[in-house]
Design a protein around this motif. Structure first.
Motif: not given
Length: 306
Positions: A47-48, A76-79, A101-102
């Motif tokens: 998630s980040t 990194d999805a960076q929220d 996956i988070n």
């Protein structure tokens, strides 16, 4: 007749050579399959990495992957739920053997999980659940139980009937939902929540949101934040007022534990992110080697207090 015998012999020779070729091709294919099993690639969409908790989780996963000889590809999805969907698609295109996956958002991530399902790539969720798609296993602490721990301890600290604040995590995330559920269950009929607002698991937002809440609610004596980053932000806002307000966080990051030790934070719920990351890799490899894995794998919680 002699020519007929020669013709049969020629056919027999062609048949034998073809059989040998097929056998060699089969052996090569089996060898490639064995090779792929020895060089597994696991994708991790997190998630980040702007949060110490998830940095530690990622490091735990990397350490275990190195130990077990697997390659780990981290995104990194960076929220950002949209970026996470794109990241997962990239990992699918890379041909990873399994996806960890988070989720940024438990509802929004469902389409990404379904895309992995369609590509034949197994999925394991970490820390937060997915509300759709097929998931092999979910690895996390019991967030509801952690919320209960926080609620019971805050009640003990501030007393029945006290006015308190709840700082919520990213809307739509299972962690925010479950921690809030456990907390509110524990304080029902005990404490009065005068303000409940999201600060998106972010320290800077925790500071700003808490400043605004304190202006409207000067008699607050306690705070439960869904993670340590928001709790630490709230502490900064409280420090500026000089008030004695009990703050409980969640995750037991290094900064939070230091604050507890210093006496500025009342407590934090330890979720052991390194162990979550490590267990995720172990479970992924077990599944890829056709070993049975549990649908839900819990990681123990602990209340850290001075």
């Amino acid at each position: 007749m002699k020519k007929l015998h020669l013709l049969f012999a020629a056919f027999a020779l062609v048949f034998v050579l073809a059989a040998c070729s097929l056998e060699n091709g089969s052996s090569s294919k089996d060898g490639d399959k064995a090779k792929s099993k020895d060089s597994l690639t696991i994708g991790l969409s997190i998630s980040t990495l702007n949060n110490p908790f998830f940095v530690t989780l990622s490091e735990g996963a990397q350490t275990k992957a190195d130990e077990l000889g697997a390659k780990l590809s981290v995104a990194d999805a960076q929220d950002n739920a949209s970026k996470q969907a794109s990241d997962v698609e990239d990992l699918i295109q890379q041909g990873v053997d399994l996806l960890l996956i988070n989720p940024v958002d438990s509802a929004a991530v469902a389409s990404a999980v379904e895309a992995a399902n369609a590509a034949g790539i197994p999925v394991i969720t970490v820390d937060r659940t997915s509300e759709g798609g097929e998931v092999v296993s979910h690895i996390a602490s019991n967030n509801v139980a952690g919320g209960v721990l926080a609620g019971e301890y805050l009640t003990e600290l501030v007393g029945k009937g006290a006015k308190i604040v709840e700082l919520e995590g990213v809307p739509g995330s299972s962690a925010a939902r479950d921690r809030g559920e456990g907390f509110n269950k524990a304080i029902e009929g005990q404490l009065k929540v005068v303000a409940k607002q999201t600060a998106n698991f972010n320290r800077a937002e925790g500071l700003t949101v808490m400043e605004n809440i304190l202006q409207a609610n000067p008699n607050v004596v306690g705070v439960f934040a869904h993670n340590d980053e928001m709790a630490l932000g709230a502490l900064e806002a409280i420090a500026a007022t000089g008030k004695d307000i009990k703050v409980i966080g969640f995750d037991a990051t290094d900064d939070a534990q230091a604050a507890v030790k210093a006496g500025t934070m009342a407590a934090t719920v330890a979720q052991k992110p390194e162990e979550i990351g490590s267990k995720a890799i172990e479970t992924a490899i077990q599944y890829l080697k056709d070993e049975a894995v549990d649908a839900s794998i819990p990681v123990e919680l602990e209340l850290i207090k001075k």
